[in-house]
Design a protein around this motif. Sequence first.
Motif, PDB file in Angstrom:
ATOM      1  N   LYS A   6       8.058   7.787 -14.652  1.00 56.24           N
ATOM      2  CA  LYS A   6       8.133   8.082 -16.083  1.00 56.24           C
ATOM      3  C   LYS A   6       7.834   9.555 -16.348  1.00 56.24           C
ATOM      4  O   LYS A   6       8.527  10.214 -17.128  1.00 56.24           O
ATOM      5  N   ILE A   7       6.813  10.092 -15.692  1.00 56.04           N
ATOM      6  CA  ILE A   7       6.454  11.495 -15.868  1.00 56.04           C
ATOM      7  C   ILE A   7       7.568  12.401 -15.359  1.00 56.04           C
ATOM      8  O   ILE A   7       7.919  13.386 -15.998  1.00 56.04           O
ATOM      9  N   GLU A   8       8.149  12.064 -14.210  1.00 48.91           N
ATOM     10  CA  GLU A   8       9.251  12.865 -13.671  1.00 48.91           C
ATOM     11  C   GLU A   8      10.460  12.843 -14.604  1.00 48.91           C
ATOM     12  O   GLU A   8      11.114  13.868 -14.794  1.00 48.91           O
ATOM     13  N   ALA A   9      10.749  11.692 -15.204  1.00 49.31           N
ATOM     14  CA  ALA A   9      11.875  11.595 -16.135  1.00 49.31           C
ATOM     15  C   ALA A   9      11.621  12.449 -17.376  1.00 49.31           C
ATOM     16  O   ALA A   9      12.522  13.139 -17.857  1.00 49.31           O
TER      17      ALA A   9
ATOM     18  N   SER B  41      11.975  16.088 -16.391  1.00 46.75           N
ATOM     19  CA  SER B  41      13.378  16.430 -16.206  1.00 46.75           C
ATOM     20  C   SER B  41      14.071  16.617 -17.559  1.00 46.75           C
ATOM     21  O   SER B  41      14.841  17.563 -17.752  1.00 46.75           O
ATOM     22  N   GLU B  42      13.784  15.720 -18.486  1.00 47.35           N
ATOM     23  CA  GLU B  42      14.384  15.836 -19.811  1.00 47.35           C
ATOM     24  C   GLU B  42      13.905  17.101 -20.519  1.00 47.35           C
ATOM     25  O   GLU B  42      14.682  17.794 -21.179  1.00 47.35           O
ATOM     26  N   LYS B  43      12.637  17.420 -20.354  1.00 53.30           N
ATOM     27  CA  LYS B  43      12.079  18.632 -20.966  1.00 53.30           C
ATOM     28  C   LYS B  43      12.729  19.877 -20.376  1.00 53.30           C
ATOM     29  O   LYS B  43      13.086  20.806 -21.103  1.00 53.30           O
ATOM     30  N   ASP B  44      12.914  19.903 -19.045  1.00 50.25           N
ATOM     31  CA  ASP B  44      13.561  21.045 -18.405  1.00 50.25           C
ATOM     32  C   ASP B  44      15.013  21.181 -18.851  1.00 50.25           C
ATOM     33  O   ASP B  44      15.502  22.282 -19.071  1.00 50.25           O
TER      34      ASP B  44
ATOM     35  N   TYR C 124      16.280  20.178 -21.717  1.00 48.88           N
ATOM     36  CA  TYR C 124      16.278  20.664 -23.091  1.00 48.88           C
ATOM     37  C   TYR C 124      15.976  22.158 -23.140  1.00 48.88           C
ATOM     38  O   TYR C 124      16.602  22.899 -23.894  1.00 48.88           O
ATOM     39  N   ALA C 125      15.025  22.581 -22.320  1.00 50.76           N
ATOM     40  CA  ALA C 125      14.667  24.009 -22.300  1.00 50.76           C
ATOM     41  C   ALA C 125      15.838  24.854 -21.806  1.00 50.76           C
ATOM     42  O   ALA C 125      16.103  25.933 -22.336  1.00 50.76           O
ATOM     43  N   ALA C 126      16.550  24.369 -20.801  1.00 50.14           N
ATOM     44  CA  ALA C 126      17.702  25.112 -20.287  1.00 50.14           C
ATOM     45  C   ALA C 126      18.814  25.175 -21.325  1.00 50.14           C
ATOM     46  O   ALA C 126      19.463  26.211 -21.486  1.00 50.14           O
ATOM     47  N   ALA C 127      19.027  24.087 -22.032  1.00 49.22           N
ATOM     48  CA  ALA C 127      20.066  24.076 -23.062  1.00 49.22           C
ATOM     49  C   ALA C 127      19.681  24.989 -24.213  1.00 49.22           C
ATOM     50  O   ALA C 127      20.532  25.698 -24.758  1.00 49.22           O
ATOM     51  N   ALA C 128      18.426  24.985 -24.582  1.00 50.71           N
ATOM     52  CA  ALA C 128      17.980  25.835 -25.681  1.00 50.71           C
ATOM     53  C   ALA C 128      18.031  27.304 -25.284  1.00 50.71           C
ATOM     54  O   ALA C 128      18.378  28.152 -26.090  1.00 50.71           O
ATOM     55  N   ALA C 129      17.704  27.623 -24.054  1.00 50.15           N
ATOM     56  CA  ALA C 129      17.728  29.009 -23.593  1.00 50.15           C
ATOM     57  C   ALA C 129      19.158  29.522 -23.470  1.00 50.15           C
ATOM     58  O   ALA C 129      19.403  30.709 -23.652  1.00 50.15           O
ATOM     59  N   GLY C 130      20.097  28.653 -23.207  1.00 50.16           N
ATOM     60  CA  GLY C 130      21.490  29.060 -23.063  1.00 50.16           C
ATOM     61  C   GLY C 130      22.066  29.595 -24.344  1.00 50.16           C
ATOM     62  O   GLY C 130      22.900  30.492 -24.334  1.00 50.16           O
ATOM     63  N   GLY C 131      21.625  29.100 -25.472  1.00 54.51           N
ATOM     64  CA  GLY C 131      22.141  29.553 -26.750  1.00 54.51           C
ATOM     65  C   GLY C 131      21.472  30.817 -27.257  1.00 54.51           C
ATOM     66  O   GLY C 131      21.884  31.369 -28.257  1.00 54.51           O
ATOM     67  N   GLN C 132      20.455  31.309 -26.584  1.00 54.91           N
ATOM     68  CA  GLN C 132      19.721  32.477 -27.054  1.00 54.91           C
ATOM     69  C   GLN C 132      20.190  33.771 -26.418  1.00 54.91           C
ATOM     70  O   GLN C 132      19.661  34.827 -26.699  1.00 54.91           O
ATOM     71  N   ARG C 133      21.162  33.743 -25.573  1.00 53.73           N
ATOM     72  CA  ARG C 133      21.649  34.950 -24.904  1.00 53.73           C
ATOM     73  C   ARG C 133      22.685  35.659 -25.774  1.00 53.73           C
ATOM     74  O   ARG C 133      23.873  35.427 -25.661  1.00 53.73           O
ATOM     75  N   GLY C 134      22.239  36.498 -26.653  1.00 55.08           N
ATOM     76  CA  GLY C 134      23.163  37.300 -27.448  1.00 55.08           C
ATOM     77  C   GLY C 134      23.982  36.508 -28.440  1.00 55.08           C
ATOM     78  O   GLY C 134      24.948  37.013 -28.972  1.00 55.08           O
ATOM     79  N   GLY C 135      23.672  35.261 -28.669  1.00 57.60           N
ATOM     80  CA  GLY C 135      24.365  34.477 -29.660  1.00 57.60           C
ATOM     81  C   GLY C 135      25.557  33.706 -29.126  1.00 57.60           C
ATOM     82  O   GLY C 135      26.013  32.779 -29.753  1.00 57.60           O
TER      83      GLY C 135
END
Length: 60
Positions: A20-23, A26-29, A31-42
Amino acid sequence: MKKILALAAVAAVAAYARRKIEAQRSEKDLYAAAAAGGQRGGTASAPPRDVWAAATDSRA
């Protein structure tokens, strides 16, 4: 016999909690990767066109 059953129950709960903790991590990572992808210069850069071919190519 009760001690063995108790130990098995504790091991099962620990394995479930670990999965459960690993899942969640993984979901948090993800989400963080998806959120960081949209912050590169728009705008997100497009992946190279041959990524799918390289990923599915079975030749060495």
